[in-house]
Structure formats: structure tokens, C-alpha cells
Design a protein around this motif. Structure first.
Motif, short mmCIF file in Angstrom:
data_model
loop_
_atom_site.label_atom_id
_atom_site.label_comp_id
_atom_site.label_asym_id
_atom_site.label_seq_id
_atom_site.Cartn_x
_atom_site.Cartn_y
_atom_site.Cartn_z
N UNK A 86 0.80 -1.22 0.00
CA UNK A 86 0.00 0.00 0.00
C UNK A 86 0.83 1.26 0.00
N UNK A 87 1.97 1.24 0.70
CA UNK A 87 2.80 2.45 0.76
C UNK A 87 3.46 2.76 -0.58
N UNK A 88 3.57 1.77 -1.44
CA UNK A 88 4.12 2.00 -2.79
C UNK A 88 3.17 2.87 -3.62
N UNK B 264 -9.22 7.45 3.02
CA UNK B 264 -10.24 7.08 4.01
C UNK B 264 -11.36 6.22 3.41
N UNK B 265 -11.70 6.49 2.15
CA UNK B 265 -12.73 5.69 1.48
C UNK B 265 -12.26 4.26 1.26
N UNK B 266 -10.99 4.10 0.88
CA UNK B 266 -10.43 2.76 0.68
C UNK B 266 -10.43 2.01 1.99
N UNK B 267 -9.96 2.66 3.07
CA UNK B 267 -9.94 2.02 4.39
C UNK B 267 -11.36 1.62 4.80
N UNK C 150 -1.41 1.98 5.25
CA UNK C 150 -0.73 2.92 4.35
C UNK C 150 -1.63 4.11 4.06
N UNK C 151 -2.95 3.88 4.03
CA UNK C 151 -3.91 4.95 3.73
C UNK C 151 -4.18 5.81 4.96
#
Length: 195
Positions: A58-60, A70-73, A124-125
Motif C-alpha cells: 500500500x505504501x508503494x 479514508x474511502x479505501x480504508x 498505508x492509507x
């Protein structure tokens, strides 16, 4: 994400491993500390490893997804939590055998920790803020906490399964799913400044 949310997240994530441990305990005629520890090490180890892998992946892509993080999380946590609730309400019984061999435990540890991979992406998000200012250190502390919580609950699950059977299996999965959904909702509400 603070320490309280992280602990709740760890409990929610560990409910799949707890449920499988309950089934393992149910299948065992006699349990020992060793059998509980074997389940705990496998499940706790993979519950710690998978979010770390998810965080690295995710950090990539962090710069690309920062605006919708926040929407992805929220989406990932609701998806994982909803799936856990669906499984808890399912009438289909899937209990494990008493085997603790490497192949069996590896497959079960991977199966119960796939959702933790997605949670690692949410780290990551929505970074974890526990002790240090450094995101890597906080993430490492977070995955260690998730692993320890899963280890403890897996050991307890073996004992519970041996003593009580699967009486608490569905409730634990339901509670875990609900916790994940509520954490996802909190992340989204914080994004809108409502929490």
C-alpha cells in the motif's frame, strides 16, 4: 488510528483465527499448552505478517491513493467485516480437524489472515499513530500488537473449543465483523470531521 482503535482492530481481525482455534479445540480429545501455543504461533504470526506485507504494498501507491485513502480504508474494513458477519450467520458448519501438522496449519493460517493483508493496505492509507513519529515504527508496533492479540485469543480459542464446543464461535465472528465495520465508519467520519 490510535491505540484503542488498533486494539479493537486486532481483536476483530483475530476472530477468524479464534473461530478456527475453537474448532481445533473441539476436535482434540485432550489439549495441552503446546497445542494452544502451536495454534497461537501460526495464527498470530500470519496475522502479524500479512498486514506488514499489505502496508509495504500500500505504501508503494500511497501518493496515488492519498485523496481517497479514508474511502479505501472504509470500503476494505466494511467488506472484511461484512464477510465475517455473513460467515457467522451461515448455517454451514466448517470445523477443523485436530491435526497440527505444518501443511494444515500453514493453510489455515493463510486462510484466516488474508483479511489482515487488506488491513495492512489501510495502514498505508490511514497511518497508525501509537508511539513514534515514524510511520514504519508505528506499523511494526501495530503488527506486533495484532500478532500478540491473535496469539492470545487463539490459545484461548483452543481451550474454549475443548471445554464449550462451538457455542461461542459464531458470536465471536459476528462481534469481530461488527468491530471492523465500526472502525471503518469511524475512519470515514473522521475524514469528514464528524468524529
Amino acid at each position: 488510528m490510535g491505540l484503542i482503535e488498533l486494539l479493537l482492530l486486532a481483536v476483530g481481525l483475530s476472530m477468524d483465527a479464534f473461530a478456527v482455534s475453537v474448532c481445533k479445540g473441539l476436535a482434540m480429545k485432550k489439549i495441552s499448552f503446546r497445542s494452544g501455543a502451536i495454534c497461537g504461533v501460526w495464527f498470530g504470526g500470519f496475522q502479524a505478517l500479512m498486514p506488514m506485507i499489505g502496508y509495504i504494498l500500500g505504501s508503494r501507491f500511497e501518493t496515488y491513493i492519498e485523496a481517497v485513502a479514508p474511502w479505501i480504508a472504509f470500503f476494505l474494513l466494511v467488506l472484511i467485516g461484512g464477510n465475517m458477519i455473513r460467515e457467522s450467520l451461515s448455517k454451514e458448519e466448517e470445523c477443523a480437524k485436530a491435526d497440527l501438522d505444518v501443511k494444515t496449519m500453514f493453510l489455515m493460517a493463510v486462510a484466516t489472515s488474508i483479511d489482515a493483508l487488506a488491513v495492512g493496505i489501510t495502514f498505508a492509507c490511514v497511518p497508525v499513530r501509537i508511539l513514534a513519529a515514524n510511520a514504519w515504527i508505528n506499523t511494526i508496533i501495530a503488527v506486533i500488537i495484532i500478532g500478540i492479540v491473535t496469539f492470545i485469543l487463539s490459545c484461548i480459542g483452543v481451550k474454549v473449543g475443548n471445554v464449550f464446543g462451538t457455542k461461542y464461535k459464531a458470536r465471536a465472528e459476528f462481534a469481530g465483523g461488527l468491530i471492523l465495520i465500526l472502525i471503518g465508519l469511524k475512519i470515514l467520519l473522521e475524514h469528514f470531521g464528524l468524529f
